[in-house]
Design a protein around this motif. Sequence first.
Motif, PDB file in Angstrom:
ATOM      1  N   LYS A   1      -2.407 -17.139  19.822  1.00 16.57           N
ATOM      2  CA  LYS A   1      -3.096 -16.446  20.905  1.00 16.57           C
ATOM      3  C   LYS A   1      -2.157 -16.288  22.094  1.00 16.57           C
ATOM      4  O   LYS A   1      -1.272 -17.111  22.327  1.00 16.57           O
ATOM      5  N   ARG A   2      -2.382 -15.236  22.856  1.00 15.61           N
ATOM      6  CA  ARG A   2      -1.534 -15.002  24.020  1.00 15.61           C
ATOM      7  C   ARG A   2      -1.679 -16.106  25.052  1.00 15.61           C
ATOM      8  O   ARG A   2      -0.747 -16.405  25.790  1.00 15.61           O
ATOM      9  N   SER A   3      -2.848 -16.699  25.109  1.00 14.10           N
ATOM     10  CA  SER A   3      -3.127 -17.674  26.163  1.00 14.10           C
ATOM     11  C   SER A   3      -2.532 -19.053  25.870  1.00 14.10           C
ATOM     12  O   SER A   3      -2.553 -19.928  26.717  1.00 14.10           O
ATOM     13  N   GLY A   4      -2.020 -19.255  24.657  1.00 15.28           N
ATOM     14  CA  GLY A   4      -1.481 -20.567  24.340  1.00 15.28           C
ATOM     15  C   GLY A   4      -0.730 -20.571  23.035  1.00 15.28           C
ATOM     16  O   GLY A   4      -0.383 -19.531  22.490  1.00 15.28           O
ATOM     17  N   ASP A   5      -0.471 -21.793  22.544  1.00 12.83           N
ATOM     18  CA  ASP A   5       0.281 -21.960  21.312  1.00 12.83           C
ATOM     19  C   ASP A   5      -0.608 -22.201  20.101  1.00 12.83           C
ATOM     20  O   ASP A   5      -0.103 -22.502  19.011  1.00 12.83           O
ATOM     21  N   ARG A   6      -1.896 -22.077  20.252  1.00 11.72           N
ATOM     22  CA  ARG A   6      -2.797 -22.351  19.125  1.00 11.72           C
ATOM     23  C   ARG A   6      -2.639 -21.264  18.065  1.00 11.72           C
ATOM     24  O   ARG A   6      -2.738 -20.076  18.357  1.00 11.72           O
ATOM     25  N   VAL A   7      -2.371 -21.696  16.849  1.00 12.36           N
ATOM     26  CA  VAL A   7      -2.186 -20.779  15.731  1.00 12.36           C
ATOM     27  C   VAL A   7      -3.548 -20.280  15.248  1.00 12.36           C
ATOM     28  O   VAL A   7      -4.444 -21.079  14.953  1.00 12.36           O
ATOM     29  N   VAL A   8      -3.704 -18.970  15.190  1.00  7.77           N
ATOM     30  CA  VAL A   8      -4.968 -18.379  14.754  1.00  7.77           C
ATOM     31  C   VAL A   8      -4.871 -17.772  13.352  1.00  7.77           C
ATOM     32  O   VAL A   8      -5.888 -17.498  12.715  1.00  7.77           O
ATOM     33  N   ALA A   9      -3.639 -17.559  12.870  1.00 10.04           N
ATOM     34  CA  ALA A   9      -3.468 -16.985  11.532  1.00 10.04           C
ATOM     35  C   ALA A   9      -2.002 -17.114  11.132  1.00 10.04           C
ATOM     36  O   ALA A   9      -1.138 -17.471  11.948  1.00 10.04           O
ATOM     37  N   TYR A  10      -1.782 -16.835   9.859  1.00 11.02           N
ATOM     38  CA  TYR A  10      -0.422 -16.789   9.337  1.00 11.02           C
ATOM     39  C   TYR A  10      -0.212 -15.430   8.675  1.00 11.02           C
ATOM     40  O   TYR A  10      -1.113 -14.889   8.035  1.00 11.02           O
ATOM     41  N   GLN A  11       0.976 -14.883   8.855  1.00  8.48           N
ATOM     42  CA  GLN A  11       1.269 -13.564   8.311  1.00  8.48           C
ATOM     43  C   GLN A  11       2.618 -13.598   7.606  1.00  8.48           C
ATOM     44  O   GLN A  11       3.536 -14.303   8.020  1.00  8.48           O
ATOM     45  N   GLY A  12       2.708 -12.844   6.526  1.00 11.32           N
ATOM     46  CA  GLY A  12       3.958 -12.812   5.777  1.00 11.32           C
ATOM     47  C   GLY A  12       4.214 -11.437   5.187  1.00 11.32           C
ATOM     48  O   GLY A  12       3.293 -10.629   5.022  1.00 11.32           O
ATOM     49  N   ARG A  13       5.490 -11.158   4.873  1.00 10.28           N
ATOM     50  CA  ARG A  13       5.863  -9.890   4.275  1.00 10.28           C
ATOM     51  C   ARG A  13       7.123 -10.072   3.444  1.00 10.28           C
ATOM     52  O   ARG A  13       8.018 -10.825   3.811  1.00 10.28           O
ATOM     53  N   VAL A  14       7.188  -9.364   2.327  1.00 13.35           N
ATOM     54  CA  VAL A  14       8.360  -9.354   1.449  1.00 13.35           C
ATOM     55  C   VAL A  14       8.707  -7.900   1.180  1.00 13.35           C
ATOM     56  O   VAL A  14       7.869  -7.133   0.701  1.00 13.35           O
ATOM     57  N   SER A  15       9.943  -7.517   1.474  1.00  7.56           N
ATOM     58  CA  SER A  15      10.369  -6.129   1.306  1.00  7.56           C
ATOM     59  C   SER A  15      11.387  -6.013   0.168  1.00  7.56           C
ATOM     60  O   SER A  15      12.236  -6.886  -0.003  1.00  7.56           O
ATOM     61  N   THR A  16      11.270  -4.921  -0.576  1.00 11.94           N
ATOM     62  CA  THR A  16      12.190  -4.628  -1.661  1.00 11.94           C
ATOM     63  C   THR A  16      12.663  -3.187  -1.524  1.00 11.94           C
ATOM     64  O   THR A  16      11.849  -2.275  -1.354  1.00 11.94           O
ATOM     65  N   THR A  17      13.974  -2.995  -1.578  1.00 11.00           N
ATOM     66  CA  THR A  17      14.547  -1.646  -1.553  1.00 11.00           C
ATOM     67  C   THR A  17      14.775  -1.191  -2.983  1.00 11.00           C
ATOM     68  O   THR A  17      15.429  -1.882  -3.770  1.00 11.00           O
ATOM     69  N   VAL A  18      14.227  -0.033  -3.314  1.00 13.17           N
ATOM     70  CA  VAL A  18      14.265   0.484  -4.682  1.00 13.17           C
ATOM     71  C   VAL A  18      15.142   1.735  -4.712  1.00 13.17           C
ATOM     72  O   VAL A  18      15.005   2.621  -3.860  1.00 13.17           O
ATOM     73  N   THR A  19      16.039   1.809  -5.689  1.00 10.37           N
ATOM     74  CA  THR A  19      16.907   2.968  -5.869  1.00 10.37           C
ATOM     75  C   THR A  19      16.504   3.704  -7.140  1.00 10.37           C
ATOM     76  O   THR A  19      16.387   3.094  -8.202  1.00 10.37           O
ATOM     77  N   VAL A  20      16.310   5.014  -7.004  1.00 12.28           N
ATOM     78  CA  VAL A  20      15.855   5.846  -8.117  1.00 12.28           C
ATOM     79  C   VAL A  20      16.792   7.043  -8.255  1.00 12.28           C
ATOM     80  O   VAL A  20      17.226   7.624  -7.258  1.00 12.28           O
ATOM     81  N   THR A  21      17.102   7.398  -9.503  1.00 14.53           N
ATOM     82  CA  THR A  21      17.904   8.597  -9.756  1.00 14.53           C
ATOM     83  C   THR A  21      17.090   9.698 -10.433  1.00 14.53           C
ATOM     84  O   THR A  21      17.496  10.853 -10.420  1.00 14.53           O
ATOM     85  N   ASP A  22      15.955   9.331 -11.014  1.00 12.14           N
ATOM     86  CA  ASP A  22      15.077  10.310 -11.658  1.00 12.14           C
ATOM     87  C   ASP A  22      14.045  10.781 -10.638  1.00 12.14           C
ATOM     88  O   ASP A  22      13.018  10.142 -10.433  1.00 12.14           O
ATOM     89  N   PHE A  23      14.338  11.898  -9.981  1.00 11.26           N
ATOM     90  CA  PHE A  23      13.464  12.366  -8.906  1.00 11.26           C
ATOM     91  C   PHE A  23      12.135  12.898  -9.423  1.00 11.26           C
ATOM     92  O   PHE A  23      11.173  12.999  -8.663  1.00 11.26           O
ATOM     93  N   THR A  24      12.044  13.244 -10.696  1.00 12.90           N
ATOM     94  CA  THR A  24      10.786  13.765 -11.238  1.00 12.90           C
ATOM     95  C   THR A  24       9.712  12.683 -11.283  1.00 12.90           C
ATOM     96  O   THR A  24       8.527  12.987 -11.230  1.00 12.90           O
ATOM     97  N   ALA A  25      10.126  11.423 -11.388  1.00 12.42           N
ATOM     98  CA  ALA A  25       9.167  10.323 -11.455  1.00 12.42           C
ATOM     99  C   ALA A  25       9.027   9.591 -10.129  1.00 12.42           C
ATOM    100  O   ALA A  25       8.234   8.649 -10.014  1.00 12.42           O
ATOM    101  N   LEU A  26       9.780  10.015  -9.122  1.00 13.17           N
ATOM    102  CA  LEU A  26       9.812   9.293  -7.859  1.00 13.17           C
ATOM    103  C   LEU A  26       8.469   9.292  -7.144  1.00 13.17           C
ATOM    104  O   LEU A  26       7.977   8.240  -6.717  1.00 13.17           O
ATOM    105  N   GLY A  27       7.855  10.468  -6.996  1.00 16.35           N
ATOM    106  CA  GLY A  27       6.593  10.551  -6.279  1.00 16.35           C
ATOM    107  C   GLY A  27       5.508   9.722  -6.931  1.00 16.35           C
ATOM    108  O   GLY A  27       4.750   9.007  -6.252  1.00 16.35           O
ATOM    109  N   GLU A  28       5.408   9.793  -8.252  1.00 16.84           N
ATOM    110  CA  GLU A  28       4.386   9.024  -8.969  1.00 16.84           C
ATOM    111  C   GLU A  28       4.598   7.531  -8.783  1.00 16.84           C
ATOM    112  O   GLU A  28       3.638   6.778  -8.566  1.00 16.84           O
ATOM    113  N   LEU A  29       5.843   7.083  -8.857  1.00 14.26           N
ATOM    114  CA  LEU A  29       6.134   5.662  -8.691  1.00 14.26           C
ATOM    115  C   LEU A  29       5.749   5.187  -7.303  1.00 14.26           C
ATOM    116  O   LEU A  29       5.143   4.106  -7.146  1.00 14.26           O
ATOM    117  N   MET A  30       6.067   5.960  -6.283  1.00 14.62           N
ATOM    118  CA  MET A  30       5.735   5.558  -4.918  1.00 14.62           C
ATOM    119  C   MET A  30       4.228   5.477  -4.719  1.00 14.62           C
ATOM    120  O   MET A  30       3.717   4.559  -4.059  1.00 14.62           O
TER     121      MET A  30
END
Length: 210
Positions: free
Chosen positions: A75-104
């Motif tokens: 919270k802005r008013s103090g150090d009390r933890v109200v939640a935990y958040q996480g994220r994992v990112s992966t960079t994907v390389t594709v050469t077949d552009f015909t399947a790119l849109g469907e994969l995304m």
Amino acid sequence: MADAPVVAVRGEAYQEVAPELARFTVTAVARDRDRETTLTRLAERAAAVRALLDAAGPVVQGRETGQVNVWPVTKRSGDRVVAYQGRVSTTVTVTDFTALGELMLRLADHEQVEVAGPVWSLRPDSPAYRAARHAAIADALARAREYAEALGARVTALRELSDTGLTAAPPMLAKAAYAESAPELELDPAPQPVHAAVEARFTISEPVLG
């Protein structure tokens, strides 16, 4: 030869070629008041992303896991933890552009998964770079011959050739067209500009100045 007249020129080439690679980022996100629940959900969503990429087979040329971030939300008013958040990112390389849109779209259909991109580019060893360098040298030779002809002379030898740099445009984001009735995504690959430049010095025959 040392006393022969010299003409110095700059040769350049600018080309636009089709991209060879498309990269996009897929990020799994989780948030909960309980830390263990957040971590469990994050792991499950990241595993679901990996499974889908595994199932894509040769469509995926490569993938790299980026940063894994997990942090407490206070919270802005103090150090009390109200939640935990996480994220994992992966960079994907594709050469077949015909399947790119469907994969995304298949990746984006997962709960709490973000997809960004694609970014178009050329391979580091793309033949387009070699072609641009050759074109720049040909331009330098053509310029030298033009100057020599204007003086009533001809090019006789190459004295010096230096590469002043080869550049490619910054990676470009995709242009997308969305269908209204079905979850289809058509992507228009952006042409990749390639620029090469050389500086050259040629000796020429004795000019005719009279």
